[in-house]
Design a protein around this motif. Sequence first.
Motif, PDB file in Angstrom:
ATOM      1  N   VAL A 142       0.838  -1.201   0.000  1.00  0.00           N
ATOM      2  CA  VAL A 142       0.000   0.000   0.000  1.00  0.00           C
ATOM      3  C   VAL A 142       0.882   1.263   0.000  1.00  0.00           C
ATOM      4  O   VAL A 142       2.053   1.201   0.366  1.00  0.00           O
ATOM      5  CB  VAL A 142      -0.920   0.018   1.258  1.00  0.00           C
ATOM      6  N   HIS A 143       0.295   2.390  -0.419  1.00  0.00           N
ATOM      7  CA  HIS A 143       1.028   3.666  -0.396  1.00  0.00           C
ATOM      8  C   HIS A 143       0.843   4.301   0.975  1.00  0.00           C
ATOM      9  O   HIS A 143      -0.091   5.075   1.175  1.00  0.00           O
ATOM     10  CB  HIS A 143       0.466   4.625  -1.448  1.00  0.00           C
ATOM     11  N   GLY A 144       1.720   3.980   1.905  1.00  0.00           N
ATOM     12  CA  GLY A 144       1.554   4.528   3.255  1.00  0.00           C
ATOM     13  C   GLY A 144       2.439   5.749   3.465  1.00  0.00           C
ATOM     14  O   GLY A 144       3.505   5.869   2.859  1.00  0.00           O
ATOM     15  N   ARG A 183       8.008  25.761  -0.104  1.00  0.00           N
ATOM     16  CA  ARG A 183       6.638  25.928  -0.579  1.00  0.00           C
ATOM     17  C   ARG A 183       6.466  25.536  -2.055  1.00  0.00           C
ATOM     18  O   ARG A 183       5.491  24.858  -2.425  1.00  0.00           O
ATOM     19  CB  ARG A 183       6.213  27.386  -0.350  1.00  0.00           C
ATOM     20  N   SER A 184       7.436  25.920  -2.911  1.00  0.00           N
ATOM     21  CA  SER A 184       7.228  25.623  -4.342  1.00  0.00           C
ATOM     22  C   SER A 184       7.293  24.118  -4.553  1.00  0.00           C
ATOM     23  O   SER A 184       6.561  23.553  -5.379  1.00  0.00           O
ATOM     24  CB  SER A 184       8.237  26.360  -5.212  1.00  0.00           C
ATOM     25  N   SER A 185       8.150  23.449  -3.796  1.00  0.00           N
ATOM     26  CA  SER A 185       8.276  22.007  -3.992  1.00  0.00           C
ATOM     27  C   SER A 185       7.035  21.268  -3.462  1.00  0.00           C
ATOM     28  O   SER A 185       6.552  20.316  -4.077  1.00  0.00           O
ATOM     29  CB  SER A 185       9.597  21.572  -3.343  1.00  0.00           C
ATOM     30  N   THR A 186       6.483  21.705  -2.322  1.00  0.00           N
ATOM     31  CA  THR A 186       5.267  21.028  -1.822  1.00  0.00           C
ATOM     32  C   THR A 186       4.070  21.353  -2.723  1.00  0.00           C
ATOM     33  O   THR A 186       3.205  20.507  -2.922  1.00  0.00           O
ATOM     34  CB  THR A 186       4.943  21.407  -0.363  1.00  0.00           C
ATOM     35  N   ASP A 187       4.043  22.574  -3.279  1.00  0.00           N
ATOM     36  CA  ASP A 187       2.937  22.904  -4.200  1.00  0.00           C
ATOM     37  C   ASP A 187       2.973  21.966  -5.408  1.00  0.00           C
ATOM     38  O   ASP A 187       1.944  21.459  -5.850  1.00  0.00           O
ATOM     39  CB  ASP A 187       3.033  24.360  -4.674  1.00  0.00           C
ATOM     40  N   ARG A 188       4.183  21.733  -5.927  1.00  0.00           N
ATOM     41  CA  ARG A 188       4.296  20.820  -7.093  1.00  0.00           C
ATOM     42  C   ARG A 188       3.858  19.412  -6.694  1.00  0.00           C
ATOM     43  O   ARG A 188       3.137  18.738  -7.423  1.00  0.00           O
ATOM     44  CB  ARG A 188       5.758  20.774  -7.583  1.00  0.00           C
ATOM     45  N   PHE A 189       4.305  18.982  -5.513  1.00  0.00           N
ATOM     46  CA  PHE A 189       3.947  17.626  -5.060  1.00  0.00           C
ATOM     47  C   PHE A 189       2.428  17.515  -4.921  1.00  0.00           C
ATOM     48  O   PHE A 189       1.817  16.565  -5.411  1.00  0.00           O
ATOM     49  CB  PHE A 189       4.629  17.334  -3.711  1.00  0.00           C
ATOM     50  N   ASN A 190       1.818  18.501  -4.284  1.00  0.00           N
ATOM     51  CA  ASN A 190       0.369  18.423  -4.053  1.00  0.00           C
ATOM     52  C   ASN A 190      -0.412  18.491  -5.369  1.00  0.00           C
ATOM     53  O   ASN A 190      -1.416  17.801  -5.529  1.00  0.00           O
ATOM     54  CB  ASN A 190      -0.077  19.522  -3.088  1.00  0.00           C
ATOM     55  N   ARG A 191       0.098  19.290  -6.309  1.00  0.00           N
ATOM     56  CA  ARG A 191      -0.566  19.326  -7.625  1.00  0.00           C
ATOM     57  C   ARG A 191      -0.500  17.956  -8.287  1.00  0.00           C
ATOM     58  O   ARG A 191      -1.477  17.485  -8.878  1.00  0.00           O
ATOM     59  CB  ARG A 191       0.092  20.381  -8.530  1.00  0.00           C
ATOM     60  N   ALA A 192       0.655  17.290  -8.159  1.00  0.00           N
ATOM     61  CA  ALA A 192       0.801  15.954  -8.768  1.00  0.00           C
ATOM     62  C   ALA A 192      -0.181  14.973  -8.127  1.00  0.00           C
ATOM     63  O   ALA A 192      -0.819  14.165  -8.804  1.00  0.00           O
ATOM     64  CB  ALA A 192       2.235  15.457  -8.618  1.00  0.00           C
ATOM     65  N   VAL A 193      -0.324  15.050  -6.800  1.00  0.00           N
ATOM     66  CA  VAL A 193      -1.245  14.129  -6.108  1.00  0.00           C
ATOM     67  C   VAL A 193      -2.688  14.427  -6.522  1.00  0.00           C
ATOM     68  O   VAL A 193      -3.456  13.519  -6.841  1.00  0.00           O
ATOM     69  CB  VAL A 193      -1.084  14.245  -4.571  1.00  0.00           C
ATOM     70  N   LEU A 194      -3.046  15.714  -6.556  1.00  0.00           N
ATOM     71  CA  LEU A 194      -4.431  16.072  -6.921  1.00  0.00           C
ATOM     72  C   LEU A 194      -4.723  15.657  -8.369  1.00  0.00           C
ATOM     73  O   LEU A 194      -5.822  15.194  -8.679  1.00  0.00           O
ATOM     74  CB  LEU A 194      -4.674  17.569  -6.720  1.00  0.00           C
ATOM     75  N   ALA A 195      -3.723  15.803  -9.239  1.00  0.00           N
ATOM     76  CA  ALA A 195      -3.944  15.407 -10.638  1.00  0.00           C
ATOM     77  C   ALA A 195      -4.210  13.906 -10.720  1.00  0.00           C
ATOM     78  O   ALA A 195      -5.008  13.445 -11.531  1.00  0.00           O
ATOM     79  CB  ALA A 195      -2.729  15.781 -11.479  1.00  0.00           C
ATOM     80  N   ARG A 196      -3.556  13.130  -9.866  1.00  0.00           N
ATOM     81  CA  ARG A 196      -3.761  11.674  -9.887  1.00  0.00           C
ATOM     82  C   ARG A 196      -5.111  11.267  -9.311  1.00  0.00           C
ATOM     83  O   ARG A 196      -5.590  10.161  -9.568  1.00  0.00           O
ATOM     84  CB  ARG A 196      -2.696  10.988  -9.030  1.00  0.00           C
ATOM     85  N   SER A 197      -5.690  12.145  -8.480  1.00  0.00           N
ATOM     86  CA  SER A 197      -6.872  11.720  -7.715  1.00  0.00           C
ATOM     87  C   SER A 197      -8.043  11.356  -8.624  1.00  0.00           C
ATOM     88  O   SER A 197      -8.921  10.596  -8.238  1.00  0.00           O
ATOM     89  CB  SER A 197      -7.286  12.796  -6.711  1.00  0.00           C
ATOM     90  N   ARG A 198      -8.064  11.875  -9.849  1.00  0.00           N
ATOM     91  CA  ARG A 198      -9.172  11.534 -10.759  1.00  0.00           C
ATOM     92  C   ARG A 198      -9.119  10.070 -11.165  1.00  0.00           C
ATOM     93  O   ARG A 198     -10.128   9.483 -11.533  1.00  0.00           O
ATOM     94  CB  ARG A 198      -9.088  12.387 -12.024  1.00  0.00           C
ATOM     95  N   LEU A 199      -7.920   9.507 -11.137  1.00  0.00           N
ATOM     96  CA  LEU A 199      -7.773   8.136 -11.631  1.00  0.00           C
ATOM     97  C   LEU A 199      -7.563   7.125 -10.524  1.00  0.00           C
ATOM     98  O   LEU A 199      -7.842   5.941 -10.684  1.00  0.00           O
ATOM     99  CB  LEU A 199      -6.580   8.064 -12.596  1.00  0.00           C
ATOM    100  N   SER A 200      -7.028   7.582  -9.390  1.00  0.00           N
ATOM    101  CA  SER A 200      -6.670   6.608  -8.360  1.00  0.00           C
ATOM    102  C   SER A 200      -6.724   7.246  -6.976  1.00  0.00           C
ATOM    103  O   SER A 200      -6.434   8.429  -6.818  1.00  0.00           O
ATOM    104  CB  SER A 200      -5.251   6.099  -8.660  1.00  0.00           C
ATOM    105  N   GLY A 201      -7.079   6.432  -6.002  1.00  0.00           N
ATOM    106  CA  GLY A 201      -7.111   6.924  -4.629  1.00  0.00           C
ATOM    107  C   GLY A 201      -5.923   6.425  -3.839  1.00  0.00           C
ATOM    108  O   GLY A 201      -5.950   6.408  -2.602  1.00  0.00           O
ATOM    109  N   ASP A 202      -4.865   6.007  -4.541  1.00  0.00           N
ATOM    110  CA  ASP A 202      -3.721   5.382  -3.858  1.00  0.00           C
ATOM    111  C   ASP A 202      -3.036   6.314  -2.860  1.00  0.00           C
ATOM    112  O   ASP A 202      -2.576   5.885  -1.816  1.00  0.00           O
ATOM    113  CB  ASP A 202      -2.664   4.950  -4.891  1.00  0.00           C
ATOM    114  N   ILE A 203      -2.934   7.600  -3.238  1.00  0.00           N
ATOM    115  CA  ILE A 203      -2.148   8.503  -2.384  1.00  0.00           C
ATOM    116  C   ILE A 203      -3.096   9.353  -1.563  1.00  0.00           C
ATOM    117  O   ILE A 203      -3.683  10.314  -2.057  1.00  0.00           O
ATOM    118  CB  ILE A 203      -1.214   9.390  -3.237  1.00  0.00           C
TER     119      ILE A 203
END
Length: 510
Positions: free
Chosen positions: A16-18, A404-424
């Motif tokens: 799992v993605h823990g 901040r810029s690095s966490t913003d990029r990370f969070n954008r990547a996670v939110l972009a994935r959320s449409r396809l998967s709930g893994d993260i």
Amino acid sequence: MPTEWSDGYVAEINYVHGFYRELSPGFLALGALAATQSAPDPTQPLHYCELGCGQGLTTNLLAAVSPHIQFYANDFNPSQIAGARALAAEAGITNVHFMDSSFAEMAERTDLPDFDIIVLHGIYSWVSAENRQAIVRFIARRLKVGGLVYISYNSLPGWAALMPLRRLLVDNADLGNVPILKRIDQALKAADALAQVNARYFANNPGTGDRLKEIATKARSYIAHEYFNREWTPFYHADVVSELSAAKLTWIAPARPFEGIENLIFTPEQLGLLAGVEPASRREGIKDYILNQQFRRDLFVKGPLPLQAVDADARWKNTSFILSAPISNPLDATLTTPLGQIGVTAEGYLPLMDRLAKGPVTGDELAASFPHLPLRQICQALSILVSLAYAHPCVPLELATAARSSTDRFNRAVLARSRLSGDIGYLASPLIGSALAIDQMNQMLLSAFLEGGGVDAVGVVWAHMRSRQQRLVRNGQMLMEEEDNLAELRQRFDNLVTNIVPSLKNLWVV
Ligand SMILES: C[S@@+](CC[C@H](N)C(=O)[O-])C[C@H]1O[C@@H](n2cnc3c(N)ncnc32)[C@H](O)[C@@H]1O
């Protein structure tokens, strides 16, 4: 089926993605501070290594929140490493290095730096004695003097009564050359059949039947790794201390600070029994009998350096803290922890939590705001609130701003994935150097909400769900009608905007 490289470890099904908050450099430092021990300073440009990183989510997220630290992580499962690298690439994280090396290979690598922090979560009980030796060799070669190790493992005597249940499951899963998921189901069925004919094992070992039922409800990707490995060894604390001493490690504290606050956890009689038991690591073994806990998270150091009380006080005073979870209303009078019930009274804690909710506040400022409370009591309260995920130490503002810029990029990547998967199920907070749990539906709603410009977030999410023939579930019931789904989505959206977004803003997640 085991592959040649997997060494008996379940490799057919990815883990799992823990995200494990205990592994963040700030949390680790607090654990050491609570035990008045020196530890690597998380504000410095450290080198950090996670052994057996699984999907690598913890390391990826920590790298996003701490761009000033270089992160390394290994796992011999190449598809997990490929996934971890893909997320790092999507999020533009450059201070992370994922390797598909085994522990034995890690111990031999000559291209790695020396580390300030080495962590291994959910590894030590699930690998062979040879692999444990490889881990110890790696630590002996690569940990700096003064470096910190976090290690977690299944512990004894807490597991004693359940060991035959795990054996029963593995023996039944061994039968036949069928895919792992099928073997797991067969094993659970066979164990249940035994319980149904009133096998005395279940009757004479209270809790084993309930555990079997509980296992059946867990994600198969979790139970495959937790119960169905060839290797599975719960440890007495003293045996882990002894194995790690070969890497010159000394046990310093449980990783979660409140576990060291003995007068909170033990009765006066138990405290009396513990009094005078030396050394501290032997006390831990006795505590494990009193608490019968099944899982330990421990901190070790190569060359421990106890802090003088005055230095420890100064660190508490200089560290900032913030509330990291909404205050429940009314505040739970007691919080259930793996160690039992801890009393958190509204009277004692609410004023402190109110202050923590207003933004980062140092131990010193708290002491000034609550002059009737001795500093020691404030530190204890903070230890408890942090351990129970109500609060978290803050990253100094200049570092949080730089992240901040690095966490913003990370969070954008996670939110972009959320449409396809709930893994993260996590977003990164640069302010606490850690993560907040947020599920897929809230991520999708948040993503639409953040687009702004009058976007109808509920409409956007529903259109997406409808195109994928997805429906919401309320009170265990699948909602079939469009208007019921829309009403439920609206309710969840209101809750997001009213209760979750303010907390995300407070912690610089959005
Ligand atoms: C129970 S999982 C824990 C993963 C991660 N630490 C977490 O808690 O999410 C154990 C991990 O160890 C990895 N592993 C097992 N044996 C290994 C070995 N000999 N060398 C490297 N990785 C190994 C597995 O691939 C798996 O991802």
